[in-house]
Motif scaffolding. Structure first.
Motif, PDB file in Angstrom:
ATOM      1  N   ASP A  92       0.822  -1.207   0.000  1.00 37.02           N
ATOM      2  CA  ASP A  92       0.000   0.000   0.000  1.00 37.02           C
ATOM      3  C   ASP A  92       0.858   1.259   0.000  1.00 37.02           C
ATOM      4  N   ASP A  93       0.192   2.418   0.073  1.00 38.08           N
ATOM      5  CA  ASP A  93       0.891   3.698   0.037  1.00 38.08           C
ATOM      6  C   ASP A  93       1.872   3.860   1.195  1.00 38.08           C
ATOM      7  N   ILE A  94       1.457   3.402   2.375  1.00 35.10           N
ATOM      8  CA  ILE A  94       2.293   3.599   3.555  1.00 35.10           C
ATOM      9  C   ILE A  94       3.549   2.740   3.483  1.00 35.10           C
ATOM     10  N   LEU A  95       3.412   1.522   2.983  1.00 35.75           N
ATOM     11  CA  LEU A  95       4.590   0.676   2.797  1.00 35.75           C
ATOM     12  C   LEU A  95       5.521   1.292   1.756  1.00 35.75           C
ATOM     13  N   GLU A  96       4.962   1.857   0.708  1.00 35.38           N
ATOM     14  CA  GLU A  96       5.787   2.518  -0.303  1.00 35.38           C
ATOM     15  C   GLU A  96       6.612   3.644   0.326  1.00 35.38           C
ATOM     16  N   TYR A  97       5.954   4.431   1.172  1.00 36.59           N
ATOM     17  CA  TYR A  97       6.636   5.535   1.837  1.00 36.59           C
ATOM     18  C   TYR A  97       7.779   5.022   2.714  1.00 36.59           C
ATOM     19  N   ALA A  98       7.547   3.905   3.411  1.00 38.31           N
ATOM     20  CA  ALA A  98       8.577   3.327   4.272  1.00 38.31           C
ATOM     21  C   ALA A  98       9.748   2.787   3.462  1.00 38.31           C
ATOM     22  N   VAL A  99       9.439   2.149   2.322  1.00 28.32           N
ATOM     23  CA  VAL A  99      10.496   1.598   1.464  1.00 28.32           C
ATOM     24  C   VAL A  99      11.396   2.707   0.945  1.00 28.32           C
ATOM     25  N   VAL A 100      10.783   3.803   0.506  1.00 23.81           N
ATOM     26  CA  VAL A 100      11.571   4.931   0.033  1.00 23.81           C
ATOM     27  C   VAL A 100      12.479   5.447   1.143  1.00 23.81           C
ATOM     28  N   GLY A 101      11.932   5.532   2.367  1.00 25.50           N
ATOM     29  CA  GLY A 101      12.730   5.999   3.492  1.00 25.50           C
ATOM     30  C   GLY A 101      13.909   5.094   3.780  1.00 25.50           C
ATOM     31  N   LEU A 102      13.716   3.754   3.682  1.00 30.75           N
ATOM     32  CA  LEU A 102      14.784   2.805   3.954  1.00 30.75           C
ATOM     33  C   LEU A 102      15.823   2.841   2.809  1.00 30.75           C
TER      34      LEU A 102
END
Length: 240
Positions: A92-102
């Motif tokens: 989802d969108d939130i996982l995408e945001y976390a992946v970008v951060g990592l």
């Protein structure tokens, strides 16, 4: 273009494996295995095992499905929508945001180590899975096993800490708001990384306001370059 998980494996292993101390508890091998078949998946897909990745990222401060501070949903619908996806296998969108951060964190740490490598006899490299490691980097909250006196205090006060040789642990406080381009309420990831790596190498605090090893860094401040004082300190420490 939406990010996929092809680059996440390297970033994930850097954070939890590549620089892990020999004396620090290892993440379960299961953690590495479930990542392998996630490579290449992207937002919008449902892939078995993504819920385990979400749990890892949430544990280390990258995900929080129970709040509205995720930059992707309106405040009125965020909590319900987030909780629906917290334990499923949807990218989802939130996982995408976390992946970008990592992915971002991997670059930050790499640059921070390079600054010390450029002025010292040390070289730093990502260790392959299963190899001996000397340094661990992670995000933690509250009392996280470093002793009561080293418990994190939430937002404000202590934002990170690190331990000198040969312990080699470097922990960010997951309750802080971290960024590589900080605003007035955020702390710069790279500035803190350079500082804490100095502690990992054995340096203490420095009274020079311009030094990386000065004890305090305010919100929004970016201080990523070693001063002459920092360079002299590391060279004197290892002069023999």
């Amino acid at each position: 273009m939406a990010p996929n998980l092809s680059l996440l494996l390297g970033a994930f292993l850097l954070l939890f494996v590549a620089v892990q101390s020999k004396n620090h508890p290892k993440p379960p091998e299961k953690g590495f295995k479930f990542l392998q078949h996630l490579e290449g998946c992207h937002k919008g897909q449902t892939v078995k095992g993504l819920h385990e990745l979400k749990r890892y990222l949430e544990k280390f401060g990258y995900l929080n499905y129970g709040t509205t501070n995720n930059h992707h949903h309106s405040k009125s619908t965020a909590t319900i929508s987030n909780l629906n996806h917290a334990n499923d296998d949807v990218f989802d969108d939130i996982l995408e945001y976390a992946v970008v951060g990592l992915q971002e964190l991997r670059s930050v740490c790499s640059r921070a180590f390079q600054k010390w490598q450029d002025v010292s006899r040390f070289t730093f490299a990502e260790a392959p899975q299963g190899a001996d490691r000397d340094i661990v980097i992670g995000f933690d909250r509250g009392n996280h096993g470093d002793g009561d006196q080293n418990a994190f205090d939430g937002r404000g006060q202590t934002s990170a800490h690190a331990f000198p040789p040969t312990r080699g642990w470097f922990h960010y406080d997951a309750d802080e708001d971290w960024s590589s381009n900080p605003n007035t309420d955020q702390i710069d990831l790279e500035s803190i990384a350079v500082h804490e790596i100095g502690h990992v190498l054995g340096l203490g605090h420095n009274e020079d306001l311009n030094a990386i090893m000065y004890a305090y860094l305010s919100y929004e401040t970016i201080k990523r370059d070693l001063s002459a004082n920092d360079i002299e300190g590391i060279r004197v420490l290892y002069s023999s």
